[in-house]
Motif scaffolding. Structure first.
Motif, PDB file in Angstrom:
ATOM      1  N   MET A 161       0.839  -1.208   0.000  1.00  0.00           N
ATOM      2  CA  MET A 161       0.000   0.000   0.000  1.00  0.00           C
ATOM      3  C   MET A 161       0.874   1.259   0.000  1.00  0.00           C
ATOM      4  O   MET A 161       0.621   2.202  -0.766  1.00  0.00           O
ATOM      5  CB  MET A 161      -0.908  -0.021   1.236  1.00  0.00           C
ATOM      6  CG  MET A 161      -1.716   1.236   1.451  1.00  0.00           C
ATOM      7  SD  MET A 161      -2.966   1.529   0.151  1.00  0.00           S
ATOM      8  CE  MET A 161      -3.491   3.191   0.586  1.00  0.00           C
ATOM      9  N   GLY A 179      -7.519   7.224   0.785  1.00  0.00           N
ATOM     10  CA  GLY A 179      -8.704   6.441   1.155  1.00  0.00           C
ATOM     11  C   GLY A 179      -9.255   5.658  -0.014  1.00  0.00           C
ATOM     12  O   GLY A 179      -9.626   4.479   0.116  1.00  0.00           O
ATOM     13  N   ILE A 180      -9.294   6.297  -1.165  1.00  0.00           N
ATOM     14  CA  ILE A 180      -9.801   5.620  -2.358  1.00  0.00           C
ATOM     15  C   ILE A 180      -8.842   4.527  -2.799  1.00  0.00           C
ATOM     16  O   ILE A 180      -9.242   3.420  -3.157  1.00  0.00           O
ATOM     17  CB  ILE A 180     -10.029   6.644  -3.495  1.00  0.00           C
ATOM     18  CG1 ILE A 180     -11.227   7.532  -3.135  1.00  0.00           C
ATOM     19  CG2 ILE A 180     -10.255   5.953  -4.833  1.00  0.00           C
ATOM     20  CD1 ILE A 180     -11.615   8.526  -4.201  1.00  0.00           C
ATOM     21  N   GLN A 193      -6.932   2.851  -0.960  1.00  0.00           N
ATOM     22  CA  GLN A 193      -7.073   1.755  -0.018  1.00  0.00           C
ATOM     23  C   GLN A 193      -8.256   0.871  -0.378  1.00  0.00           C
ATOM     24  O   GLN A 193      -8.160  -0.361  -0.375  1.00  0.00           O
ATOM     25  CB  GLN A 193      -7.262   2.349   1.376  1.00  0.00           C
ATOM     26  CG  GLN A 193      -7.051   1.393   2.505  1.00  0.00           C
ATOM     27  CD  GLN A 193      -6.921   2.157   3.816  1.00  0.00           C
ATOM     28  OE1 GLN A 193      -5.975   2.930   4.006  1.00  0.00           O
ATOM     29  NE2 GLN A 193      -7.881   1.975   4.691  1.00  0.00           N
ATOM     30  N   THR A 194      -9.372   1.515  -0.689  1.00  0.00           N
ATOM     31  CA  THR A 194     -10.557   0.751  -1.092  1.00  0.00           C
ATOM     32  C   THR A 194     -10.285  -0.031  -2.369  1.00  0.00           C
ATOM     33  O   THR A 194     -10.658  -1.202  -2.494  1.00  0.00           O
ATOM     34  CB  THR A 194     -11.743   1.696  -1.297  1.00  0.00           C
ATOM     35  OG1 THR A 194     -11.963   2.436  -0.092  1.00  0.00           O
ATOM     36  CG2 THR A 194     -13.006   0.925  -1.653  1.00  0.00           C
ATOM     37  N   ARG A 195      -9.623   0.603  -3.311  1.00  0.00           N
ATOM     38  CA  ARG A 195      -9.302  -0.089  -4.563  1.00  0.00           C
ATOM     39  C   ARG A 195      -8.363  -1.253  -4.334  1.00  0.00           C
ATOM     40  O   ARG A 195      -8.421  -2.261  -5.046  1.00  0.00           O
ATOM     41  CB  ARG A 195      -8.681   0.901  -5.555  1.00  0.00           C
ATOM     42  CG  ARG A 195      -9.696   1.871  -6.140  1.00  0.00           C
ATOM     43  CD  ARG A 195      -9.064   2.811  -7.150  1.00  0.00           C
ATOM     44  NE  ARG A 195     -10.066   3.641  -7.818  1.00  0.00           N
ATOM     45  CZ  ARG A 195      -9.784   4.563  -8.738  1.00  0.00           C
ATOM     46  NH1 ARG A 195      -8.518   4.774  -9.086  1.00  0.00           N
ATOM     47  NH2 ARG A 195     -10.743   5.254  -9.298  1.00  0.00           N
ATOM     48  N   LEU A 196      -7.509  -1.123  -3.338  1.00  0.00           N
ATOM     49  CA  LEU A 196      -6.613  -2.235  -3.023  1.00  0.00           C
ATOM     50  C   LEU A 196      -7.399  -3.402  -2.436  1.00  0.00           C
ATOM     51  O   LEU A 196      -7.046  -4.573  -2.637  1.00  0.00           O
ATOM     52  CB  LEU A 196      -5.513  -1.764  -2.067  1.00  0.00           C
ATOM     53  CG  LEU A 196      -4.310  -2.679  -1.909  1.00  0.00           C
ATOM     54  CD1 LEU A 196      -3.759  -3.103  -3.260  1.00  0.00           C
ATOM     55  CD2 LEU A 196      -3.226  -2.025  -1.083  1.00  0.00           C
ATOM     56  N   GLN A 197      -8.454  -3.088  -1.729  1.00  0.00           N
ATOM     57  CA  GLN A 197      -9.327  -4.163  -1.240  1.00  0.00           C
ATOM     58  C   GLN A 197     -10.003  -4.883  -2.409  1.00  0.00           C
ATOM     59  O   GLN A 197     -10.134  -6.103  -2.393  1.00  0.00           O
ATOM     60  CB  GLN A 197     -10.393  -3.587  -0.294  1.00  0.00           C
ATOM     61  CG  GLN A 197      -9.856  -3.075   1.038  1.00  0.00           C
ATOM     62  CD  GLN A 197      -9.439  -4.198   1.980  1.00  0.00           C
ATOM     63  OE1 GLN A 197      -9.663  -5.368   1.706  1.00  0.00           O
ATOM     64  NE2 GLN A 197      -8.798  -3.827   3.080  1.00  0.00           N
ATOM     65  N   PHE A 198     -10.433  -4.128  -3.408  1.00  0.00           N
ATOM     66  CA  PHE A 198     -10.983  -4.762  -4.608  1.00  0.00           C
ATOM     67  C   PHE A 198      -9.939  -5.672  -5.251  1.00  0.00           C
ATOM     68  O   PHE A 198     -10.237  -6.799  -5.680  1.00  0.00           O
ATOM     69  CB  PHE A 198     -11.432  -3.703  -5.625  1.00  0.00           C
ATOM     70  CG  PHE A 198     -12.494  -2.774  -5.128  1.00  0.00           C
ATOM     71  CD1 PHE A 198     -13.402  -3.182  -4.159  1.00  0.00           C
ATOM     72  CD2 PHE A 198     -12.601  -1.475  -5.616  1.00  0.00           C
ATOM     73  CE1 PHE A 198     -14.397  -2.329  -3.692  1.00  0.00           C
ATOM     74  CE2 PHE A 198     -13.591  -0.615  -5.165  1.00  0.00           C
ATOM     75  CZ  PHE A 198     -14.481  -1.037  -4.203  1.00  0.00           C
ATOM     76  N   THR A 199      -8.727  -5.151  -5.329  1.00  0.00           N
ATOM     77  CA  THR A 199      -7.632  -5.933  -5.906  1.00  0.00           C
ATOM     78  C   THR A 199      -7.446  -7.236  -5.154  1.00  0.00           C
ATOM     79  O   THR A 199      -7.325  -8.316  -5.749  1.00  0.00           O
ATOM     80  CB  THR A 199      -6.328  -5.118  -5.857  1.00  0.00           C
ATOM     81  OG1 THR A 199      -6.511  -3.910  -6.595  1.00  0.00           O
ATOM     82  CG2 THR A 199      -5.168  -5.911  -6.432  1.00  0.00           C
ATOM     83  N   LEU A 200      -7.457  -7.130  -3.842  1.00  0.00           N
ATOM     84  CA  LEU A 200      -7.304  -8.311  -3.003  1.00  0.00           C
ATOM     85  C   LEU A 200      -8.425  -9.308  -3.261  1.00  0.00           C
ATOM     86  O   LEU A 200      -8.197 -10.522  -3.319  1.00  0.00           O
ATOM     87  CB  LEU A 200      -7.307  -7.871  -1.534  1.00  0.00           C
ATOM     88  CG  LEU A 200      -6.771  -8.848  -0.509  1.00  0.00           C
ATOM     89  CD1 LEU A 200      -5.311  -9.141  -0.777  1.00  0.00           C
ATOM     90  CD2 LEU A 200      -6.966  -8.304   0.892  1.00  0.00           C
ATOM     91  N   GLY A 201      -9.636  -8.784  -3.423  1.00  0.00           N
ATOM     92  CA  GLY A 201     -10.767  -9.664  -3.699  1.00  0.00           C
ATOM     93  C   GLY A 201     -10.618 -10.386  -5.022  1.00  0.00           C
ATOM     94  O   GLY A 201     -10.839 -11.604  -5.106  1.00  0.00           O
ATOM     95  N   LEU A 244      -6.902   0.271 -10.494  1.00  0.00           N
ATOM     96  CA  LEU A 244      -6.194   1.098  -9.519  1.00  0.00           C
ATOM     97  C   LEU A 244      -5.853   2.472 -10.093  1.00  0.00           C
ATOM     98  O   LEU A 244      -5.898   3.490  -9.385  1.00  0.00           O
ATOM     99  CB  LEU A 244      -4.912   0.399  -9.060  1.00  0.00           C
ATOM    100  CG  LEU A 244      -5.076  -0.786  -8.107  1.00  0.00           C
ATOM    101  CD1 LEU A 244      -3.764  -1.559  -7.988  1.00  0.00           C
ATOM    102  CD2 LEU A 244      -5.515  -0.307  -6.729  1.00  0.00           C
ATOM    103  N   GLY A 298     -14.922 -11.654  -8.170  1.00  0.00           N
ATOM    104  CA  GLY A 298     -14.083 -11.742  -6.986  1.00  0.00           C
ATOM    105  C   GLY A 298     -14.057 -10.448  -6.206  1.00  0.00           C
ATOM    106  O   GLY A 298     -14.190 -10.444  -4.979  1.00  0.00           O
ATOM    107  N   HIS A 312     -15.700 -10.215  -2.475  1.00  0.00           N
ATOM    108  CA  HIS A 312     -14.868  -9.833  -1.353  1.00  0.00           C
ATOM    109  C   HIS A 312     -15.388  -8.563  -0.688  1.00  0.00           C
ATOM    110  O   HIS A 312     -15.399  -8.446   0.543  1.00  0.00           O
ATOM    111  CB  HIS A 312     -13.429  -9.622  -1.821  1.00  0.00           C
ATOM    112  CG  HIS A 312     -12.460  -9.371  -0.709  1.00  0.00           C
ATOM    113  ND1 HIS A 312     -11.899  -8.143  -0.480  1.00  0.00           N
ATOM    114  CD2 HIS A 312     -11.971 -10.188   0.252  1.00  0.00           C
ATOM    115  CE1 HIS A 312     -11.097  -8.225   0.567  1.00  0.00           C
ATOM    116  NE2 HIS A 312     -11.118  -9.452   1.020  1.00  0.00           N
TER     117      HIS A 312
END
Lengths: 211, 211
Positions: free
Chosen positions: A143, A156-157, A159-167, A207, B167, B171
């Motif tokens: 991150m 903040g955005i 971070q949220t996009r990184l969560q999508f990436t993780l998903g 991203l 995904g 998630h």
DNA sequence: ACATATTTAAAACGAACGTTTGAATTATGT
DNA sequence: ACATAATTCAAACGTTCGTTTTAAATATGT
């Protein structure tokens, strides 16, 4: 000692069964049976079923994360040397590509990847926590690097996009190697290498998208 | 008959507990206890634990998918009327936005969304199959619509990218409303509406990326 | 009202689980 | 070789699980 000792055989069997059936649905009896070991061997060598899971995670994840960390730092130092911001795709590649290489390195690794993909959404804290503890530091490093690569995206955005990436990553890791459920009429499933390239392309586009 | 009948109370309790603890880790005793019903009531009203899960899915998913299907067809007919290809974001919005509206409509819906997000990677075929059977037709409809929106993307690649999308969605649905594990220092968690917009932006960028 | 069907209730069933125990067996060090 | 430690083994422990059974209670229809 046999060719592979009991502890390793138990780890291999647990890795396979945890991945294909899930943690709670896998009994120690099934594990020790497949490992050709005695039921009590799990509690003797590992202490408990939960500690066995932790050992399964650590055996693979500690070396794998070490490689990812090195590649990440290498991408960062390359960028620093050229006085440029790191490229998003390079950072993602450092994070994603070792997973593929590892997956092809040994037979049991396929199972492990499935296991990791599932741990992300695991309801039981016993399972999820012992996994997140292993990956959170590296994830925060990623991150931090991405914030250098994408300074125009608010943290903040990002971070949220990184969560999508993780998903997307986790789901891919889970589904790889299974029969494609959603589309039985798949024209041709991509190879693992192609899949990684497609994934990197997909998440880097997401991203980098302007806000 | 009480204010809410036993069958509904059991469905509500099962929805909540399946979502927070998982299917296998939730006992019928915990469900009937929270529902203030007798243990045997589950087998009387539903037949088995597995059939209860199916009922939990169907109660929410049948109406929700109906709405998604209507919005999807509406976006397609709008495009047809204007003699243009449908827009990717409109198709995605038809698929994603009802989930949010539903989530805010009733209290138990939050739990249900978590449950759905987890069903995607569920190891147990009992759980996964009874879910995928409910969503596969709609999902194939979305795929067909996206092929109209993105004719320049080869179908196989589009299919893989749609798996990434799934995904990221799953998630997100799982993690929404839980303490953000990866980043304790979150600047400010986005609202559900913002989250949907961010998700649509992310996945549409990934889907539309040139090959 | 009464006969019938529906729902609730308490109790028990057999099976499977993780874990523990204590003896038997094998490996290790001197 | 022998004493000691490490490992394996069969058996059992107590618990919890989903399900079934049988009877009591409640609602329904005429």
């Amino acid at each position: 000692m046999s060719q592979t000792d009991t502890k390793t055989r138990i780890l291999d069997a647990a890795e396979h069964l945890f991945a294909s059936d899930g943690f709670h649905s896998t009994s120690l009896r099934a594990i020790t049976s497949q490992a050709q070991a005695n039921l009590a061997a799990v509690n003797y060598h590992f202490g408990s079923k939960g500690a066995l899971l932790q050992a399964v995670f650590e055996r693979r994840l500690l070396p794998l994360n070490q490689i990812r960390r090195e590649l990440l730092e290498q991408a960062l130092s390359n960028a620093r040397q050229q006085n440029t911001a790191p490229r998003t795709v390079d950072l993602l590649r450092a994070f994603i590509e070792p997973t593929l290489a590892f997956r092809q390195s040994e037979p049991g690794a396929r199972d492990f990847i499935t296991l990791v993909g599932r741990a992300l959404v695991e309801p039981d804290p016993t399972v999820r926590d012992c996994f997140t503890a292993l990956v959170t530091p590296l994830f925060q490093q990623l991150m931090a690097a991405l914030r250098l690569a994408l300074p125009q995206i608010p943290p903040g955005i990002l971070q949220t996009r990184l969560q999508f990436t993780l998903g997307a990553m986790g789901h891919t890791m889970c589904m790889i190697g299974r029969p494609p459920l959603q589309f039985p009429d798949a024209p041709q499933p991509p190879s693992s290498a192609e899949l990684v390239e497609l994934l990197i392309r997909f998440v880097s586009s997401g991203l980098e998208a302007p806000c």
